[in-house]
Design a protein around this motif. Structure first.
Motif, short mmCIF file in Angstrom:
data_model
loop_
_atom_site.label_atom_id
_atom_site.label_comp_id
_atom_site.label_asym_id
_atom_site.label_seq_id
_atom_site.Cartn_x
_atom_site.Cartn_y
_atom_site.Cartn_z
N ALA A 211 14.26 -5.76 -11.22
CA ALA A 211 13.41 -5.12 -11.80
C ALA A 211 11.94 -5.50 -11.50
O ALA A 211 11.00 -5.06 -11.63
N ARG A 212 11.76 -7.20 -11.44
CA ARG A 212 10.47 -7.63 -11.00
C ARG A 212 10.23 -7.24 -9.43
O ARG A 212 9.12 -6.83 -8.98
N VAL A 213 11.17 -7.40 -8.55
CA VAL A 213 10.91 -7.37 -7.11
C VAL A 213 10.70 -5.92 -6.55
O VAL A 213 9.82 -5.41 -5.73
N ILE A 214 11.74 -4.85 -6.98
CA ILE A 214 11.70 -3.60 -6.41
C ILE A 214 10.50 -2.87 -6.40
O ILE A 214 9.81 -2.40 -5.37
N PRO A 215 9.58 -2.85 -7.68
CA PRO A 215 8.27 -1.95 -7.73
C PRO A 215 7.36 -2.66 -6.93
O PRO A 215 6.65 -1.94 -5.98
N PHE A 216 7.32 -4.01 -6.73
CA PHE A 216 6.30 -4.76 -5.97
C PHE A 216 6.58 -4.34 -4.46
O PHE A 216 5.75 -3.91 -3.59
N MET A 217 7.96 -4.76 -3.83
CA MET A 217 7.97 -4.52 -2.61
C MET A 217 7.78 -2.87 -2.04
O MET A 217 7.34 -2.76 -1.07
N ALA A 218 8.10 -2.02 -2.68
CA ALA A 218 8.11 -0.66 -2.43
C ALA A 218 6.47 -0.29 -2.29
O ALA A 218 6.35 0.34 -1.26
N ALA A 219 5.99 -0.80 -3.33
CA ALA A 219 4.49 -0.41 -3.25
C ALA A 219 3.81 -1.21 -2.06
O ALA A 219 2.91 -0.60 -1.47
N LEU A 220 4.15 -2.33 -1.72
CA LEU A 220 3.32 -3.13 -0.59
C LEU A 220 3.83 -2.57 0.71
O LEU A 220 2.89 -2.26 1.40
N TYR A 221 5.07 -2.01 0.75
CA TYR A 221 5.51 -1.25 2.09
C TYR A 221 4.82 0.15 2.35
O TYR A 221 4.33 0.28 3.36
N VAL A 222 4.64 0.88 1.16
CA VAL A 222 3.97 2.26 1.10
C VAL A 222 2.52 1.97 1.65
O VAL A 222 1.95 2.50 2.35
N VAL A 223 1.75 0.85 1.01
CA VAL A 223 0.37 0.61 1.33
C VAL A 223 0.30 0.21 2.61
O VAL A 223 -0.63 0.67 3.59
N ILE A 224 1.00 -0.51 3.28
CA ILE A 224 0.88 -0.85 4.55
C ILE A 224 1.19 0.12 5.70
O ILE A 224 0.34 0.27 6.68
N CYS A 225 2.08 0.97 5.21
CA CYS A 225 2.40 2.16 6.10
C CYS A 225 1.24 3.32 6.01
O CYS A 225 0.81 3.90 7.22
N LEU A 226 0.85 3.43 4.87
CA LEU A 226 -0.47 4.31 4.62
C LEU A 226 -1.50 3.92 5.25
O LEU A 226 -2.33 4.94 5.91
N GLY A 227 -1.84 2.56 5.44
CA GLY A 227 -2.96 2.12 6.33
C GLY A 227 -2.96 2.85 7.90
O GLY A 227 -3.89 3.29 8.25
N ILE A 228 -1.86 2.68 8.25
CA ILE A 228 -1.39 3.25 9.62
C ILE A 228 -1.61 4.76 9.75
O ILE A 228 -2.41 5.14 10.70
N ILE A 229 -1.04 5.50 8.71
CA ILE A 229 -0.91 6.85 8.66
C ILE A 229 -2.39 7.47 8.47
O ILE A 229 -2.50 8.31 9.27
N LEU A 230 -3.18 6.82 7.61
CA LEU A 230 -4.65 7.30 7.23
C LEU A 230 -5.46 7.14 8.67
O LEU A 230 -6.31 8.02 8.84
N ALA A 231 -5.24 6.01 9.32
CA ALA A 231 -5.92 5.71 10.60
C ALA A 231 -5.63 6.89 11.73
O ALA A 231 -6.35 7.01 12.55
N HIS A 232 -4.35 7.44 11.53
CA HIS A 232 -3.98 8.59 12.58
C HIS A 232 -3.76 9.91 11.95
O HIS A 232 -3.22 10.83 12.56
N LEU A 233 -4.87 10.07 10.96
CA LEU A 233 -4.69 11.39 10.23
C LEU A 233 -4.74 12.88 11.07
O LEU A 233 -3.98 13.70 10.60
N GLY A 234 -5.53 12.63 11.94
CA GLY A 234 -5.78 13.77 13.01
C GLY A 234 -4.45 14.18 13.87
O GLY A 234 -4.27 15.15 14.14
N GLU A 235 -3.58 13.26 14.00
CA GLU A 235 -2.56 13.28 14.80
C GLU A 235 -1.36 13.75 14.03
O GLU A 235 -0.29 13.80 14.67
N ILE A 236 -1.24 13.79 12.59
CA ILE A 236 -0.21 14.09 11.86
C ILE A 236 0.39 15.33 12.23
O ILE A 236 1.76 15.34 12.30
N PRO A 237 -0.36 16.38 12.56
CA PRO A 237 0.37 17.61 12.77
C PRO A 237 1.02 17.63 13.94
O PRO A 237 2.20 18.21 14.30
N GLY A 238 0.49 16.92 14.99
CA GLY A 238 1.20 16.69 16.21
C GLY A 238 2.47 16.02 15.91
O GLY A 238 3.52 16.37 16.64
N ALA A 239 2.61 14.98 15.39
CA ALA A 239 3.67 14.08 15.00
C ALA A 239 4.70 14.97 14.30
O ALA A 239 6.00 14.82 14.69
#
Length: 446
Positions: A211-239
């Motif tokens: 209950a302590r670790v799951i919310p933190f680790m899920a949020a951390l991973y989503v934020v890390i991935c979002l950083g990369i996804i937002l940087a490639h926003l224009g390439e998402i339709p192609g992906a």
């Protein structure tokens, strides 16, 4: 182990051939139809229940903690290494089949959670006992007791030789060695000691950590991935186009990618999706049964969100990062492929971020599966089996760092399949019960 690879591959190909894939996805489709697209219509309500479920009634832990234990077991290396493994063999199209498995798997997970609460029992020490072995025996009838025992035995095998130990330990020691240069043996010893300390406390200890670790680790991973996804926003339709095209036409060889057929994309996407979210496997209902609730359907809705969070959100993040960065057609595989994607954007810090994410994901999965296996042992051998089970589990954690990656994933696939078959038979047989309980609950809600 390497000399057994051809044999393991043959068993895996047979077990995960068309019949089991049809059974898995078919069960999800049937439940989706019979429950009137519950995973779409009731998803907002289900997401609200994660934090607002009343947690009143028979049970050992709150609905939220039950979900966290289930997520502890499901959010693991499958979300990082498993997605990369599927894409490496099946191409970007494997991501689409992962989505399909998850969409229909949400209805499957709902049914599992509902049946777990409806047919659970209280053991001699006043603790909740539930899961597929109980809804097979109590729901389908005593004559199906051997099927229930087969499921429980398969659960112990998965805890020992599948999702519960080897893939998780291997992923942790590999990533820590790659990122920090720490020898595998040292990481393995530290991990074994920590796991031993927590699992001795049983469900409540595991649930408190989850209950302590799951919310933190899920949020951390989503934020890390979002950083990369937002940087490639224009390439998402192609992906997205690449993922859809690969799902229905296969993917041609490119760079370090050897090419794949539609069947390879489908098989790997569905198998890795099931490995990740465990819909149809019958594992999550063992945790769901312990939730404090008097409403089987309510816990079914909470359970359903586990597949949504695990695959629709977290696995999709990994898949998009692999495609957007081009890491999917490089020469790396497994955690190294995801690591290549992270470092291409974050530099050296990317490797550290991946290691932290992977270690947390794998660590909580080990805890969740320790509990699942333990409950299966209690069903088969009574409470006297708990101590021997824990000793064997901890020994296997200690050994898990020294097995070949390819063999680990194949072995995990095989024992997953053995566990899924009796559970899917029960879900089909009890689908009428699921529909009736759902109608009863929804009438009260509406």
């Amino acid at each position: 182990m390497e000399s057994f690879l051809p044999i393991l591959n043959a068993i895996d190909s047979f077990l995960w051939g068309a019949p089991l894939i049809v059974l898995l996805v078919g069960t999800g489709i049937l439940l989706t139809v019979r429950l009137s697209l519950i995973q779409v219509v009731r998803l907002p309500q289900a997401l609200r229940l994660i934090l607002r479920a009343k947690s009143r009634g028979l049970g050992d832990i709150s609905s939220f903690k039950a979900l966290c234990v289930a997520l502890a077991a499901t959010i693991g290396t499958g979300n990082i290494v498993g997605v990369a493994t599927a894409v490496k063999v099946g191409g970007p199209g494997a991501i689409f089949w992962m989505w399909m498995a998850a969409f229909f798997g949400m209805a499957t997970k709902y049914a599992e959670g509902l049946l777990a609460v409806k047919y659970r029992e209280t053991d001699a020490r006043g603790e909740i006992a539930g899961g597929p072995m109980y809804y097979i025996r109590r729901g389908m009838g005593e004559k199906y007791r051997p099927l229930a025992a087969f499921f429980a035995a398969a659960t112990v095998l998965v805890a020992f030789f599948g999702i519960g130990t080897f893939p998780q330990v291997n992923a942790i020691v590999d990533s820590v060695e790659l990122s920090f240069g720490v020898p595998r043996l040292y990481t393995d010893i530290a991990l074994t000691l920590v796991i031993a300390a927590i699992t001795i406390g049983g469900l409540k200890s595991i649930a408190a950590v989850a209950a302590r670790v799951i919310p933190f680790m899920a949020a951390l991973y989503v934020v890390i991935c979002l950083g990369i996804i937002l940087a490639h926003l224009g390439e998402i339709p192609g992906a997205i186009a690449l993922i859809l095209d690969g799902a229905f036409t296969g993917t041609a060889a490119a760079g370090g990618f050897a090419g794949s057929t539609v069947m390879m994309a489908m098989k790997n996407g569905i198998a890795r999706g099931v490995f990740s979210n465990e819909s149809g496997l019958g594992s999550a209902p063992i945790a769901a049964a312990a939730a404090k609730t008097n409403e089987p359907a309510e816990q079914g809705l909470v359970s359903m969100t586990g597949t949504f969070i695990d695959t629709i959100i977290i696995c999709s993040m990994t898949g998009l990062v692999l495609v957007l960065t081009g890491a999917w057609n490089g020469d790396t595989a497994g955690a190294a492929m995801t690591g290549a994607a992270f470092t291409s954007f974050y530099g050296a810090v990317g490797g550290v971020l991946l290691t932290v994410s992977l270690a947390l994901f794998a660590f909580t999965t080990i805890l969740g599966w320790n509990y699942y296996g333990e409950r299966a042992v209690v069903y088969l051998a009574g409470r006297g089996g708990i101590l021997p089970y824990r000793v064997v589990f901890i020994v296997l954690i200690a050994l898990g760092a020294f097995l070949k990656l390819e063999a680990i994933w194949i072995l995990a696939d095989i024992v997953n399949g053995l566990m899924a078959i009796p559970n899917l038979i029960a879900l089909l047989a009890l689908s009428g019960v699921v529909v009736r309980e759902t109608r009863k609950y929804m009438e009260k809600q509406d």
